[in-house]
Scaffold this motif. Structure first.
Motif, PDB file in Angstrom:
ATOM      1  N   LYS A 160      -5.877   1.205   7.604  1.00 30.18           N
ATOM      2  CA  LYS A 160      -6.221   0.398   6.428  1.00 30.18           C
ATOM      3  C   LYS A 160      -5.577   0.982   5.175  1.00 30.18           C
ATOM      4  CE  LYS A 160     -10.115  -1.634   3.893  1.00 30.18           C
ATOM      5  NZ  LYS A 160      -9.625  -1.245   2.563  1.00 30.18           N
ATOM      6  N   GLY A 161      -5.568   2.323   5.076  1.00 31.38           N
ATOM      7  CA  GLY A 161      -4.955   2.964   3.924  1.00 31.38           C
ATOM      8  C   GLY A 161      -3.477   2.642   3.818  1.00 31.38           C
ATOM      9  N   ILE A 162      -2.795   2.634   4.960  1.00 34.45           N
ATOM     10  CA  ILE A 162      -1.366   2.295   4.966  1.00 34.45           C
ATOM     11  C   ILE A 162      -1.170   0.842   4.561  1.00 34.45           C
ATOM     12  CG2 ILE A 162       0.646   1.991   6.464  1.00 34.45           C
ATOM     13  CD1 ILE A 162      -0.327   4.456   8.031  1.00 34.45           C
ATOM     14  N   VAL A 203       0.315  -3.207   0.438  1.00 33.76           N
ATOM     15  CA  VAL A 203      -0.035  -4.359  -0.395  1.00 33.76           C
ATOM     16  C   VAL A 203       0.031  -3.998  -1.877  1.00 33.76           C
ATOM     17  CG1 VAL A 203      -1.921  -5.904  -1.057  1.00 33.76           C
ATOM     18  CG2 VAL A 203      -1.452  -5.492   1.362  1.00 33.76           C
ATOM     19  N   ALA A 204      -0.538  -2.827  -2.223  1.00 36.16           N
ATOM     20  CA  ALA A 204      -0.536  -2.395  -3.617  1.00 36.16           C
ATOM     21  C   ALA A 204       0.884  -2.136  -4.121  1.00 36.16           C
ATOM     22  CB  ALA A 204      -1.388  -1.136  -3.780  1.00 36.16           C
ATOM     23  N   THR A 205       1.709  -1.534  -3.272  1.00 35.08           N
ATOM     24  CA  THR A 205       3.091  -1.252  -3.657  1.00 35.08           C
ATOM     25  C   THR A 205       3.848  -2.549  -3.901  1.00 35.08           C
ATOM     26  OG1 THR A 205       3.140   0.836  -2.431  1.00 35.08           O
ATOM     27  CG2 THR A 205       5.262  -0.190  -2.918  1.00 35.08           C
ATOM     28  N   GLU A 206       3.640  -3.529  -3.012  1.00 38.39           N
ATOM     29  CA  GLU A 206       4.309  -4.818  -3.174  1.00 38.39           C
ATOM     30  C   GLU A 206       3.846  -5.503  -4.461  1.00 38.39           C
ATOM     31  OE1 GLU A 206       3.913  -8.794  -0.656  1.00 38.39           O
ATOM     32  OE2 GLU A 206       5.239  -7.350   0.315  1.00 38.39           O
ATOM     33  N   GLY A 207       2.540  -5.464  -4.715  1.00 39.05           N
ATOM     34  CA  GLY A 207       2.014  -6.067  -5.935  1.00 39.05           C
ATOM     35  C   GLY A 207       2.555  -5.390  -7.174  1.00 39.05           C
ATOM     36  N   LEU A 230      -0.877   6.493  -4.391  1.00 41.82           N
ATOM     37  CA  LEU A 230      -1.070   5.836  -3.103  1.00 41.82           C
ATOM     38  C   LEU A 230      -0.673   6.750  -1.953  1.00 41.82           C
ATOM     39  CD1 LEU A 230       0.345   2.336  -4.100  1.00 41.82           C
ATOM     40  CD2 LEU A 230      -2.048   2.882  -3.625  1.00 41.82           C
ATOM     41  N   GLU A 231       0.402   7.494  -2.123  1.00 34.58           N
ATOM     42  CA  GLU A 231       0.842   8.416  -1.074  1.00 34.58           C
ATOM     43  C   GLU A 231      -0.168   9.543  -0.907  1.00 34.58           C
ATOM     44  OE1 GLU A 231       3.173   9.972   1.978  1.00 34.58           O
ATOM     45  OE2 GLU A 231       3.150   8.014   1.029  1.00 34.58           O
ATOM     46  N   ALA A 232      -0.734  10.035  -2.015  1.00 34.10           N
ATOM     47  CA  ALA A 232      -1.742  11.096  -1.935  1.00 34.10           C
ATOM     48  C   ALA A 232      -2.979  10.607  -1.191  1.00 34.10           C
ATOM     49  CB  ALA A 232      -2.114  11.567  -3.333  1.00 34.10           C
TER      50      ALA A 232
END
Length: 227
Positions: free
Chosen positions: A167-169, A174-178, A64-66
């Motif tokens: 949007k990427g952030i 959202v993905a990190t929280e999930g 995600l960071e990449a």
């Protein structure tokens, strides 16, 4: 009301937690007779396995960071080419009208290198109509409709990439929280069966008891004080 940030309920490295889940599923197969009395059956095993497998469905924090870095690099590249075109038009306007003139100021604030992305996007939108209105007057300086069209295209590209970064952030958050919620669910399975296993084998089988001991450390092993 602001939503409470989701945090990990464990100290394991994520990969260690998944490894622990794999290990426990194998242990539960080995000790299925004892665990059957505590409600561990085929359905319970499937639930545990589904919780483990769900973790693999999320991209890693590094991925995600990449992705965010790539989006930011694309935005920075779009900004760079837009700035170059804008500096050229500012130079043309300065040469024709003078840098202190009202006509020059109509092209927007000229300190574009110091402007944040959103402000630069606003400045290009000021410049487009100013350049269009003065196209005939500045033709001798080299201004053309092609340059104005390029300015517009580059400005739109920057706008799009600013939105893409935002949007990427958001998607990353959202993905990190999930992912954290899914990891916490898996951890609840691991701790549940760790507790049951210790209860079953307490003072009955020391080796099996130890198999179900969890250490809430990044490595999953007990911290060893330095000698």
């Amino acid at each position: 009301m602001k939503k409470t940030m989701v945090t990990r309920t464990f100290k394991f490295v994520d990969a260690v937690l998944k490894q622990k889940a794999d290990e426990f599923i194998n242990l539960l197969d080995r000790d299925s007779v004892e665990f059957a009395e505590r409600g561990y059956d085929a359905a319970a095993k499937t639930s545990f396995e589904n919780a483990r497998d769900a973790v693999a469905g999320f991209p890693s924090d590094e991925t995600l960071e990449a992705q965010k870095i790539q989006l930011t690099a694309a935005k920075d590249a779009a900004r760079s080419v837009l700035e170059k075109t804008m500096r050229t038009i500012f130079n043309m306007a300065s040469n024709h009208f003078g840098a202190q003139s009202a006509q020059y100021r109509a092209f927007g604030p000229a300190d574009i290198a110091r402007q944040p992305d959103a402000e630069l996007a606003r400045t290009y939108k000021i410049m487009v109509p100013a350049a269009t209105a003065n196209l005939a007057a500045m033709a001798a300086e080299g201004l053309s409709q092609t340059i104005i069209d390029t300015l517009t295209t580059q400005g739109i590209a920057l706008d799009d990439r600013i939105d893409a970064v935002a949007k990427g952030i958001s998607d990353r958050d959202v993905a990190t929280e999930g992912r954290i919620e899914t990891l916490n669910t898996l951890y609840s399975y691991v701790t549940k069966y760790a507790g049951i296993g210790q209860d079953i084998f307490y003072e009955i089988n020391e080796a099996k008891y130890n198999d179900y001991v969890l250490y809430d450390t990044p490595s999953g092993m007990p911290d060893v004080p330095p000698i």
